[in-house]
Design an enzyme around this catalytic site. Structure first.
Site, PDB file in Angstrom:
ATOM      1  N   ARG A  51      10.152 -55.993 -75.281  1.00 51.62           N
ATOM      2  CA  ARG A  51      10.863 -55.040 -76.147  1.00 51.62           C
ATOM      3  C   ARG A  51      10.691 -53.593 -75.728  1.00 51.62           C
ATOM      4  O   ARG A  51      11.648 -52.823 -75.700  1.00 51.62           O
ATOM      5  CB  ARG A  51      10.381 -55.151 -77.611  1.00 51.62           C
ATOM      6  N   THR A  52       9.464 -53.202 -75.439  1.00 49.61           N
ATOM      7  CA  THR A  52       9.237 -51.777 -75.196  1.00 49.61           C
ATOM      8  C   THR A  52      10.004 -51.326 -73.957  1.00 49.61           C
ATOM      9  O   THR A  52      10.751 -50.351 -73.996  1.00 49.61           O
ATOM     10  CB  THR A  52       7.732 -51.481 -75.064  1.00 49.61           C
ATOM     11  N   LYS A  80      -1.810 -51.681 -53.896  1.00 50.22           N
ATOM     12  CA  LYS A  80      -2.445 -51.248 -52.637  1.00 50.22           C
ATOM     13  C   LYS A  80      -3.604 -50.306 -52.902  1.00 50.22           C
ATOM     14  O   LYS A  80      -4.222 -49.791 -51.977  1.00 50.22           O
ATOM     15  CB  LYS A  80      -1.421 -50.523 -51.769  1.00 50.22           C
ATOM     16  N   ARG A 101       3.222 -47.876 -69.321  1.00 49.52           N
ATOM     17  CA  ARG A 101       2.277 -48.734 -70.043  1.00 49.52           C
ATOM     18  C   ARG A 101       1.179 -49.127 -69.074  1.00 49.52           C
ATOM     19  O   ARG A 101       1.458 -49.508 -67.929  1.00 49.52           O
ATOM     20  CB  ARG A 101       2.990 -49.988 -70.553  1.00 49.52           C
ATOM     21  N   HIS A 129      -0.122 -46.801 -79.302  1.00 44.75           N
ATOM     22  CA  HIS A 129       1.237 -47.221 -78.922  1.00 44.75           C
ATOM     23  C   HIS A 129       2.216 -46.407 -79.765  1.00 44.75           C
ATOM     24  O   HIS A 129       2.844 -46.920 -80.684  1.00 44.75           O
ATOM     25  CB  HIS A 129       1.390 -48.728 -79.161  1.00 44.75           C
TER      26      HIS A 129
HETATM   27  C1  NCD Z   1       2.837 -54.770 -78.935  1.00 47.98           C
HETATM   28  C2  NCD Z   1       2.019 -54.177 -77.800  1.00 47.98           C
HETATM   29  O1  NCD Z   1       2.391 -54.291 -76.639  1.00 47.98           O
HETATM   30  O2  NCD Z   1       0.999 -53.601 -78.138  1.00 47.98           O
HETATM   31  N1  NCD Z   1       4.117 -55.177 -78.556  1.00 47.98           N
HETATM   32  C3  NCD Z   1       5.130 -54.264 -78.467  1.00 47.98           C
HETATM   33  O3  NCD Z   1       5.042 -53.270 -77.802  1.00 47.98           O
HETATM   34  N2  NCD Z   1       6.242 -54.504 -79.197  1.00 47.98           N
HETATM   35  C4  NCD Z   1       2.097 -55.793 -79.710  1.00 47.98           C
HETATM   36  C5  NCD Z   1       1.540 -56.977 -78.982  1.00 47.98           C
HETATM   37  O4  NCD Z   1       1.634 -57.097 -77.760  1.00 47.98           O
HETATM   38  O5  NCD Z   1       0.980 -57.824 -79.683  1.00 47.98           O
END
Ligand code: NCD
Length: 303
Positions: A51-52, A80, A101, A129
């Protein structure tokens, strides 16, 4: 230049403005279709995501911009041995804005030292997040019509769940908020959040291991996945993974106006039999994630 690393980087007024912009995008998307023409978003994902990453990319596309990036550390020069700082300095040559991320807490703070483009933290380890929190706030606002005077249950892995940490920080700034923190003993909210946020701001909260007994008082139930990848040993994960499973029977104890949120992915903490209940807001929440990220990209690019 402005980055978004921690939800506290944004004032309440700035969050309210992002929500207003997202609402306007939902109402009149054509107004925004060319806003990011010739702009590029890089998505640097050193950790898995559906999703993100995809909502960031869809957001930029719907603004008329382009996207580039990688979806696993192994397909980048991180494999690397390149440092985060060098990767970021390089990507700033190619992109106008970066969403990253990383599994290490604090990695985005390293990134901003050498960034000449805005950096958005799309999740750093078990820490923060912020764009999920913006998604959650937009969802609560659209579903409940307010961000004040809410009893918010957070259930599951409150220790390692970064979405919980950011949401708790954000919601603590609104009036009339009460938290009900529902988790196994081993997965309770970290002490630093209790001390630096809940106690410091005098936000009422209770901790419990029992979901059913608190269900009737909740306005929001924020379910979370047990974060397998952050456990030190598999046996602990297996012991704790089925601590909470939301079923239609348990949901029947809740108010008709309650909403169930989940950042997703779910494993088995929400039964699929709950999905058709009007209170299940988690797929609407996933869609809201695209709109609030559109609003955020516009804001950070000054458009
Ligand atoms: C979350 C995350 O990555 O922290 N997911 C997300 O970004 N929608 C929650 C999770 O991974 O459980």
């Amino acid at each position: 230049m402005k980055h978004l690393i921690d939800i506290a980087d944004l004032s309440v007024a700035e969050i309210d403005q992002l929500i207003a912009t997202a609402d306007d995008i939902i109402a009149a998307p054509e107004k925004y279709a060319d806003k990011c023409r010739r702009k590029k978003l890089a998505t640097l994902f050193f950790e898995p995501s559906t999703r993100t990453r995809l909502s960031f990319e869809a957001a930029m596309m719907e603004l008329g911009g382009n996207v580039l990036g990688f979806s696993e550390a192994n397909s980048s020069s991180a494999a690397k041995g390149e440092s985060v700082a060098d990767t970021i300095q390089t990507v700033c040559c190619y992109a106008d804005i970066i969403a990253m991320r990383h599994p290490k807490e604090g990695a985005p703070y390293v990134a901003i030292q050498r960034a000449s483009a805005p950096i958005i933290n799309a999740g750093d380890g078990g820490h923060n997040h912020p764009t999920q929190t913006l998604t959650d706030l937009l969802t609560i606002h659209r579903e409940m019509g307010r961000l004040e005077n809410l009893t918010i249950g957070m259930c599951g892995d409150l220790k390692f769940g970064r979405t919980v940490h950011s949401l708790l920080i954000a919601m603590s700034r609104y009036t009339g908020i009460k938290f009900v923190l529902i988790s196994p003993e081993e997965l309770r909210i970290p002490e630093y959040l209790k001390e630096e946020v809940l106690l410091k701001k005098d936000v009422p909260y209770e901790e419990t291991t029992d979901l059913e007994s608190v269900m009737p008082e909740l306005d929001i139930l924020y379910m979370t996945r047990v974060q397998r990848e952050r456990f030190f040993n598999e046996a602990d994960y297996i012991r704790l993974k089925d601590s909470y499973i939301l079923t239609p029977e348990k949901l029947s104890l809740a108010k008709p106006s309650m909403r169930v949120l989940h950042p997703l992915p779910r494993v088995n903490e929400i039964s699929v039999a709950v999905d058709n209940d009007p209170r299940a807001a988690y797929f609407r929440q996933a869609l809201n994630g695209k709109y609030i990220r559109m609003a955020l990209i516009l804001s950070l690019l000054g458009l």
